[in-house]
Design a protein around this motif. Structure first.
Motif, PDB file in Angstrom:
ATOM      1  N   ASN A  77    -111.939 -62.733  15.484  1.00 51.82           N
ATOM      2  CA  ASN A  77    -111.077 -62.008  16.419  1.00 51.82           C
ATOM      3  C   ASN A  77    -111.883 -61.405  17.565  1.00 51.82           C
ATOM      4  OD1 ASN A  77    -108.723 -62.534  15.038  1.00 51.82           O
ATOM      5  ND2 ASN A  77    -108.728 -60.613  13.916  1.00 51.82           N
ATOM      6  N   VAL A  78    -113.054 -60.879  17.259  1.00 52.90           N
ATOM      7  CA  VAL A  78    -113.900 -60.295  18.308  1.00 52.90           C
ATOM      8  C   VAL A  78    -114.375 -61.371  19.264  1.00 52.90           C
ATOM      9  CG1 VAL A  78    -116.124 -59.167  18.729  1.00 52.90           C
ATOM     10  CG2 VAL A  78    -114.621 -58.319  16.931  1.00 52.90           C
ATOM     11  N   LEU A  79    -114.814 -62.495  18.717  1.00 54.21           N
ATOM     12  CA  LEU A  79    -115.322 -63.568  19.573  1.00 54.21           C
ATOM     13  C   LEU A  79    -114.224 -64.230  20.400  1.00 54.21           C
ATOM     14  CD1 LEU A  79    -117.920 -65.167  17.172  1.00 54.21           C
ATOM     15  CD2 LEU A  79    -118.372 -63.787  19.193  1.00 54.21           C
TER      16      LEU A  79
ATOM     17  N   ALA B  23    -111.303 -55.688  21.113  1.00 52.58           N
ATOM     18  CA  ALA B  23    -111.511 -55.856  19.677  1.00 52.58           C
ATOM     19  C   ALA B  23    -112.473 -54.806  19.127  1.00 52.58           C
ATOM     20  CB  ALA B  23    -112.028 -57.254  19.379  1.00 52.58           C
ATOM     21  N   GLY B  24    -113.405 -54.341  19.929  1.00 49.75           N
ATOM     22  CA  GLY B  24    -114.372 -53.366  19.471  1.00 49.75           C
ATOM     23  C   GLY B  24    -113.773 -51.994  19.227  1.00 49.75           C
ATOM     24  N   GLN B  25    -112.592 -51.749  19.741  1.00 48.75           N
ATOM     25  CA  GLN B  25    -111.953 -50.452  19.566  1.00 48.75           C
ATOM     26  C   GLN B  25    -110.810 -50.520  18.563  1.00 48.75           C
ATOM     27  OE1 GLN B  25    -110.810 -49.651  23.566  1.00 48.75           O
ATOM     28  NE2 GLN B  25    -112.897 -49.391  24.268  1.00 48.75           N
ATOM     29  N   THR B  26    -110.634 -51.653  17.960  1.00 50.79           N
ATOM     30  CA  THR B  26    -109.513 -51.863  17.054  1.00 50.79           C
ATOM     31  C   THR B  26    -109.943 -51.702  15.606  1.00 50.79           C
ATOM     32  OG1 THR B  26    -108.613 -53.454  18.633  1.00 50.79           O
ATOM     33  CG2 THR B  26    -107.707 -53.497  16.415  1.00 50.79           C
ATOM     34  N   LYS B  27    -109.089 -51.054  14.839  1.00 53.07           N
ATOM     35  CA  LYS B  27    -109.312 -50.928  13.392  1.00 53.07           C
ATOM     36  C   LYS B  27    -108.518 -52.043  12.723  1.00 53.07           C
ATOM     37  CE  LYS B  27    -109.214 -47.358   9.899  1.00 53.07           C
ATOM     38  NZ  LYS B  27    -108.772 -45.985   9.618  1.00 53.07           N
ATOM     39  N   TYR B  28    -109.186 -52.830  11.920  1.00 54.60           N
ATOM     40  CA  TYR B  28    -108.543 -53.940  11.232  1.00 54.60           C
ATOM     41  C   TYR B  28    -108.389 -53.617   9.748  1.00 54.60           C
ATOM     42  CZ  TYR B  28    -109.752 -56.690  15.374  1.00 54.60           C
ATOM     43  OH  TYR B  28    -109.867 -57.160  16.639  1.00 54.60           O
ATOM     44  N   TYR B  29    -107.289 -54.082   9.167  1.00 51.07           N
ATOM     45  CA  TYR B  29    -107.029 -53.927   7.734  1.00 51.07           C
ATOM     46  C   TYR B  29    -107.027 -55.305   7.091  1.00 51.07           C
ATOM     47  CZ  TYR B  29    -105.437 -49.180   8.717  1.00 51.07           C
ATOM     48  OH  TYR B  29    -105.373 -47.872   9.111  1.00 51.07           O
ATOM     49  N   LEU B  30    -107.691 -55.422   5.959  1.00 50.46           N
ATOM     50  CA  LEU B  30    -107.674 -56.667   5.198  1.00 50.46           C
ATOM     51  C   LEU B  30    -106.285 -56.851   4.601  1.00 50.46           C
ATOM     52  CD1 LEU B  30    -109.186 -59.092   3.970  1.00 50.46           C
ATOM     53  CD2 LEU B  30    -109.838 -57.600   2.078  1.00 50.46           C
TER      54      LEU B  30
ATOM     55  N   LYS C  30    -103.376 -59.166   2.244  1.00 48.60           N
ATOM     56  CA  LYS C  30    -103.358 -59.815   0.931  1.00 48.60           C
ATOM     57  C   LYS C  30    -103.700 -61.300   1.005  1.00 48.60           C
ATOM     58  CE  LYS C  30    -100.089 -56.594  -1.093  1.00 48.60           C
ATOM     59  NZ  LYS C  30     -98.729 -56.374  -1.573  1.00 48.60           N
ATOM     60  N   ASP C  31    -103.460 -61.927   2.148  1.00 46.57           N
ATOM     61  CA  ASP C  31    -103.752 -63.360   2.285  1.00 46.57           C
ATOM     62  C   ASP C  31    -105.183 -63.637   2.750  1.00 46.57           C
ATOM     63  OD1 ASP C  31    -103.615 -62.588   4.918  1.00 46.57           O
ATOM     64  OD2 ASP C  31    -102.076 -64.022   5.499  1.00 46.57           O
ATOM     65  N   GLY C  32    -106.003 -62.598   2.907  1.00 44.98           N
ATOM     66  CA  GLY C  32    -107.397 -62.772   3.307  1.00 44.98           C
ATOM     67  C   GLY C  32    -107.632 -62.648   4.792  1.00 44.98           C
ATOM     68  N   SER C  33    -106.570 -62.569   5.576  1.00 45.40           N
ATOM     69  CA  SER C  33    -106.717 -62.371   7.014  1.00 45.40           C
ATOM     70  C   SER C  33    -106.812 -60.877   7.305  1.00 45.40           C
ATOM     71  CB  SER C  33    -105.523 -62.987   7.753  1.00 45.40           C
ATOM     72  OG  SER C  33    -104.338 -62.292   7.413  1.00 45.40           O
ATOM     73  N   VAL C  34    -106.922 -60.523   8.576  1.00 44.36           N
ATOM     74  CA  VAL C  34    -106.929 -59.121   8.972  1.00 44.36           C
ATOM     75  C   VAL C  34    -105.818 -58.876   9.978  1.00 44.36           C
ATOM     76  CG1 VAL C  34    -109.371 -58.715   8.511  1.00 44.36           C
ATOM     77  CG2 VAL C  34    -108.668 -59.517  10.760  1.00 44.36           C
ATOM     78  N   ALA C  35    -105.347 -57.637  10.032  1.00 45.41           N
ATOM     79  CA  ALA C  35    -104.313 -57.241  10.977  1.00 45.41           C
ATOM     80  C   ALA C  35    -104.580 -55.799  11.391  1.00 45.41           C
ATOM     81  CB  ALA C  35    -102.930 -57.374  10.348  1.00 45.41           C
ATOM     82  N   THR C  36    -103.940 -55.377  12.456  1.00 48.80           N
ATOM     83  CA  THR C  36    -104.139 -54.017  12.942  1.00 48.80           C
ATOM     84  C   THR C  36    -103.224 -53.013  12.247  1.00 48.80           C
ATOM     85  OG1 THR C  36    -102.631 -54.478  14.761  1.00 48.80           O
ATOM     86  CG2 THR C  36    -104.986 -54.771  15.182  1.00 48.80           C
TER      87      THR C  36
ATOM     88  N   TRP D 142    -116.699 -48.366  -4.290  1.00 54.31           N
ATOM     89  CA  TRP D 142    -115.273 -48.222  -4.022  1.00 54.31           C
ATOM     90  C   TRP D 142    -114.507 -48.070  -5.315  1.00 54.31           C
ATOM     91  CZ3 TRP D 142    -117.545 -53.088  -2.964  1.00 54.31           C
ATOM     92  CH2 TRP D 142    -117.129 -54.141  -3.771  1.00 54.31           C
ATOM     93  N   ALA D 143    -113.358 -47.422  -5.200  1.00 55.17           N
ATOM     94  CA  ALA D 143    -112.480 -47.213  -6.344  1.00 55.17           C
ATOM     95  C   ALA D 143    -111.375 -48.262  -6.316  1.00 55.17           C
ATOM     96  CB  ALA D 143    -111.883 -45.815  -6.306  1.00 55.17           C
ATOM     97  N   LYS D 144    -110.650 -48.347  -7.387  1.00 49.45           N
ATOM     98  CA  LYS D 144    -109.520 -49.275  -7.460  1.00 49.45           C
ATOM     99  C   LYS D 144    -108.406 -48.791  -6.536  1.00 49.45           C
ATOM    100  CE  LYS D 144    -106.563 -51.580 -10.743  1.00 49.45           C
ATOM    101  NZ  LYS D 144    -106.155 -51.760 -12.104  1.00 49.45           N
ATOM    102  N   ASP D 145    -107.650 -49.726  -5.968  1.00 45.13           N
ATOM    103  CA  ASP D 145    -106.487 -49.465  -5.100  1.00 45.13           C
ATOM    104  C   ASP D 145    -106.850 -48.820  -3.767  1.00 45.13           C
ATOM    105  OD1 ASP D 145    -104.651 -50.596  -6.875  1.00 45.13           O
ATOM    106  OD2 ASP D 145    -104.404 -48.722  -7.969  1.00 45.13           O
ATOM    107  N   LYS D 146    -108.008 -49.155  -3.205  1.00 46.27           N
ATOM    108  CA  LYS D 146    -108.390 -48.683  -1.878  1.00 46.27           C
ATOM    109  C   LYS D 146    -108.167 -49.791  -0.860  1.00 46.27           C
ATOM    110  CE  LYS D 146    -109.864 -44.596  -2.897  1.00 46.27           C
ATOM    111  NZ  LYS D 146    -109.232 -43.411  -2.370  1.00 46.27           N
ATOM    112  N   LYS D 147    -107.726 -49.421   0.336  1.00 49.17           N
ATOM    113  CA  LYS D 147    -107.545 -50.388   1.422  1.00 49.17           C
ATOM    114  C   LYS D 147    -108.899 -50.638   2.073  1.00 49.17           C
ATOM    115  CE  LYS D 147    -102.896 -48.810   2.367  1.00 49.17           C
ATOM    116  NZ  LYS D 147    -102.033 -48.093   3.294  1.00 49.17           N
ATOM    117  N   VAL D 148    -109.123 -51.888   2.477  1.00 47.84           N
ATOM    118  CA  VAL D 148    -110.369 -52.272   3.122  1.00 47.84           C
ATOM    119  C   VAL D 148    -110.137 -52.287   4.625  1.00 47.84           C
ATOM    120  CG1 VAL D 148    -112.145 -54.052   3.299  1.00 47.84           C
ATOM    121  CG2 VAL D 148    -110.950 -53.706   1.135  1.00 47.84           C
ATOM    122  N   THR D 149    -111.001 -51.575   5.372  1.00 45.86           N
ATOM    123  CA  THR D 149    -110.877 -51.540   6.832  1.00 45.86           C
ATOM    124  C   THR D 149    -112.172 -52.018   7.473  1.00 45.86           C
ATOM    125  OG1 THR D 149    -111.624 -49.249   6.978  1.00 45.86           O
ATOM    126  CG2 THR D 149    -109.249 -49.617   6.757  1.00 45.86           C
ATOM    127  N   TYR D 150    -112.042 -52.497   8.702  1.00 46.78           N
ATOM    128  CA  TYR D 150    -113.175 -52.974   9.482  1.00 46.78           C
ATOM    129  C   TYR D 150    -113.084 -52.354  10.871  1.00 46.78           C
ATOM    130  CZ  TYR D 150    -112.891 -56.674   5.961  1.00 46.78           C
ATOM    131  OH  TYR D 150    -112.821 -57.367   4.790  1.00 46.78           O
TER     132      TYR D 150
END
Length: 128
Positions: free
Chosen positions: A47-49, A64-71, A73-79, A106-114
């Motif tokens: 997405n950045v490239l 893209a450098g100012q955007t927070k992305y969330y992982l 369930k399908d393995g992609s990322v979204a805002t 990390w603990a169980k049931d945590k959201k992954v962010t980038y």
């Protein structure tokens, strides 16, 4: 009497096996989390490239450098975090390395962010 001894031995073996099985199950969940986090990291970098405002010579990604992305369930990322993937296992290790960077425990049931870091030219992985 023999039957009672056999039942006692089986009970002892089961008591030994259950914690081992639970530990193996958590290790498998952590491995799944690591693979999903790695796939999400790759998607963020794509997405950045592909960002129209990305300056490859200077490493600047204005949008893209100012955007927070969330992982997702399908393995992609979204805002947005509407369909966010939640970690399946509990990782107590603070030295786990994913996509070339150390990721904290990390603990169980945590959201992954980038969050893309222009200075390091990498996406910082975090959990919330």
């Amino acid at each position: 009497m023999e039957m009672l001894i056999v039942v006692a031995i089986i009970a002892i073996l089961i008591a030994i096996a259950i914690p081992t099985f639970a530990s193996s199950l958590n290790k498998a969940r952590i491995a799944t989390d690591e693979a999903n986090i790695r796939a999400g990291y790759a998607d963020v970098m794509v997405n950045v490239l592909l960002d129209d405002n990305y300056d490859a010579e200077n490493g600047n990604a204005s949008t893209a450098g100012q955007t927070k992305y969330y992982l997702q369930k399908d393995g992609s990322v979204a805002t947005t975090d509407t369909n966010a993937y939640k970690t399946q296992g509990k990782n107590d290790s603070a030295t786990t390395e994913i996509a070339g960077q150390k990721v904290g425990a990390w603990a169980k049931d945590k959201k992954v962010t980038y969050q893309y870091d222009n200075t390091k030219n990498q996406a910082v992985i975090s959990f919330e």
